[in-house]
Motif scaffolding. Structure first.
Motif, mmCIF file in Angstrom:
data_model
loop_
_atom_site.group_PDB
_atom_site.id
_atom_site.type_symbol
_atom_site.label_atom_id
_atom_site.label_comp_id
_atom_site.label_asym_id
_atom_site.label_seq_id
_atom_site.Cartn_x
_atom_site.Cartn_y
_atom_site.Cartn_z
ATOM 1 N N ARG A 1 57.946 69.855 3.781
ATOM 2 C CA ARG A 1 56.543 69.647 4.185
ATOM 3 C C ARG A 1 55.576 70.400 3.278
ATOM 4 O O ARG A 1 54.552 69.862 2.858
ATOM 5 N N HIS A 2 55.926 71.641 2.972
ATOM 6 C CA HIS A 2 55.060 72.426 2.095
ATOM 7 C C HIS A 2 54.992 71.829 0.700
ATOM 8 O O HIS A 2 53.924 71.789 0.080
ATOM 9 N N LEU A 3 56.134 71.369 0.206
ATOM 10 C CA LEU A 3 56.147 70.722 -1.106
ATOM 11 C C LEU A 3 55.232 69.500 -1.108
ATOM 12 O O LEU A 3 54.441 69.295 -2.032
ATOM 13 N N LEU A 4 55.333 68.692 -0.068
ATOM 14 C CA LEU A 4 54.520 67.478 0.024
ATOM 15 C C LEU A 4 53.030 67.816 0.093
ATOM 16 O O LEU A 4 52.217 67.225 -0.614
ATOM 17 N N GLU A 5 52.710 68.776 0.940
ATOM 18 C CA GLU A 5 51.291 69.105 1.108
ATOM 19 C C GLU A 5 50.713 69.706 -0.153
ATOM 20 O O GLU A 5 49.530 69.518 -0.446
ATOM 21 N N SER A 6 51.564 70.395 -0.908
ATOM 22 C CA SER A 6 51.080 70.966 -2.171
ATOM 23 C C SER A 6 50.826 69.867 -3.200
ATOM 24 O O SER A 6 50.134 70.074 -4.188
ATOM 25 N N GLU A 7 51.374 68.672 -2.939
ATOM 26 C CA GLU A 7 51.129 67.529 -3.837
ATOM 27 C C GLU A 7 50.022 66.633 -3.308
ATOM 28 O O GLU A 7 49.709 65.608 -3.901
ATOM 29 N N GLY A 8 49.475 67.007 -2.150
ATOM 30 C CA GLY A 8 48.382 66.213 -1.601
ATOM 31 C C GLY A 8 48.811 65.224 -0.544
ATOM 32 O O GLY A 8 48.008 64.433 -0.055
ATOM 33 N N VAL A 9 50.095 65.240 -0.191
ATOM 34 C CA VAL A 9 50.587 64.349 0.869
ATOM 35 C C VAL A 9 50.476 65.075 2.207
ATOM 36 O O VAL A 9 51.223 66.009 2.480
ATOM 37 N N LEU A 10 49.546 64.631 3.026
ATOM 38 C CA LEU A 10 49.269 65.332 4.273
ATOM 39 C C LEU A 10 50.013 64.708 5.450
ATOM 40 O O LEU A 10 50.277 63.506 5.462
ATOM 41 N N LEU A 11 50.326 65.546 6.429
ATOM 42 C CA LEU A 11 51.020 65.075 7.618
ATOM 43 C C LEU A 11 50.118 65.184 8.835
ATOM 44 O O LEU A 11 49.357 66.138 8.967
ATOM 45 N N GLN A 12 50.222 64.184 9.690
ATOM 46 C CA GLN A 12 49.521 64.230 10.969
ATOM 47 C C GLN A 12 50.528 63.961 12.058
ATOM 48 O O GLN A 12 51.210 62.935 12.044
ATOM 49 N N ASN A 13 50.602 64.875 13.011
ATOM 50 C CA ASN A 13 51.579 64.740 14.087
ATOM 51 C C ASN A 13 52.995 64.609 13.530
ATOM 52 O O ASN A 13 53.760 63.746 13.943
ATOM 53 N N HIS A 14 53.318 65.427 12.563
ATOM 54 C CA HIS A 14 54.654 65.471 11.993
ATOM 55 C C HIS A 14 55.052 64.195 11.276
ATOM 56 O O HIS A 14 56.226 63.875 11.188
ATOM 57 N N LYS A 15 54.087 63.455 10.810
ATOM 58 C CA LYS A 15 54.447 62.273 10.034
ATOM 59 C C LYS A 15 53.373 61.920 9.010
ATOM 60 O O LYS A 15 52.199 62.232 9.185
ATOM 61 N N VAL A 16 53.819 61.243 7.978
ATOM 62 C CA VAL A 16 52.940 60.851 6.884
ATOM 63 C C VAL A 16 52.384 59.449 7.148
ATOM 64 O O VAL A 16 53.100 58.582 7.635
ATOM 65 N N ASN A 17 51.135 59.244 6.828
ATOM 66 C CA ASN A 17 50.534 57.913 6.922
ATOM 67 C C ASN A 17 51.038 57.059 5.774
ATOM 68 O O ASN A 17 50.583 57.158 4.640
ATOM 69 N N MET A 18 51.984 56.186 6.086
ATOM 70 C CA MET A 18 52.629 55.405 5.023
ATOM 71 C C MET A 18 51.681 54.399 4.390
ATOM 72 O O MET A 18 51.805 54.072 3.221
ATOM 73 N N ARG A 19 50.775 53.902 5.186
ATOM 74 C CA ARG A 19 49.815 52.936 4.656
ATOM 75 C C ARG A 19 49.059 53.531 3.481
ATOM 76 O O ARG A 19 48.642 52.820 2.570
#
Length: 109
Positions: free
Chosen positions: A85-103
């Motif tokens: 999760r930290h790796l993703l968020e550091s790349e700008g991929v944010l999570l909401q309610n423990h999941k990524v908005n795939m759209r």
DNA sequence: ACCCTGACTATCT
DNA sequence: GAGATAGCCAGGG
């Protein structure tokens, strides 16, 4: 080598790694999607087993691989979950309610 | 060859 | 929308 037949499997695995490496920063892909791109449609679990075998020092962006619904493959209480999760968020991929908005974040080659 | 397991998915309650 | 169910592919004992 014990196999007489040329290793279709290993070839697919290489193609899988290659595909994963092509996922741009800030985007993610699903297990099933990668299986298809690697020529192994339907083999989502196979993708997971390949990633699990990766050495800790691998350069592959394994963190960009998510489940179909945008959730991480690890339980939320695990260390691996937060590592990813930290790796993703550091790349700008944010999570909401423990999941990524795939759209918004799913890679579309 | 059989059975179990898993960094999975789609479908139905 | 959260569980349960049943397919799915490949590995390993």
């Amino acid at each position: 080598m014990t196999n007489a037949a040329p290793n279709e499997r290993e070839l697919a695995r290489l193609q899988l790694y290659q595909t994963i490496a092509a996922i741009p920063e800030g985007k993610v892909a699903t297990y099933g999607q990668l299986a298809m791109l690697a020529g192994q449609a339907g083999a989502a679990r196979w993708v997971g087993s390949c990633l699990r075998k990766l050495p800790p020092d691998s350069k592959l962006p394994w963190q960009r691989v998510l489940r179909a619904g945008g959730k991480l493959a690890f339980p939320e209480n695990s260390a691996a979950y937060w590592r990813q999760r930290h790796l993703l968020e550091s790349e700008g991929v944010l999570l909401q309610n423990h999941k990524v908005n795939m759209r918004r974040f799913q890679w579309q080659p």
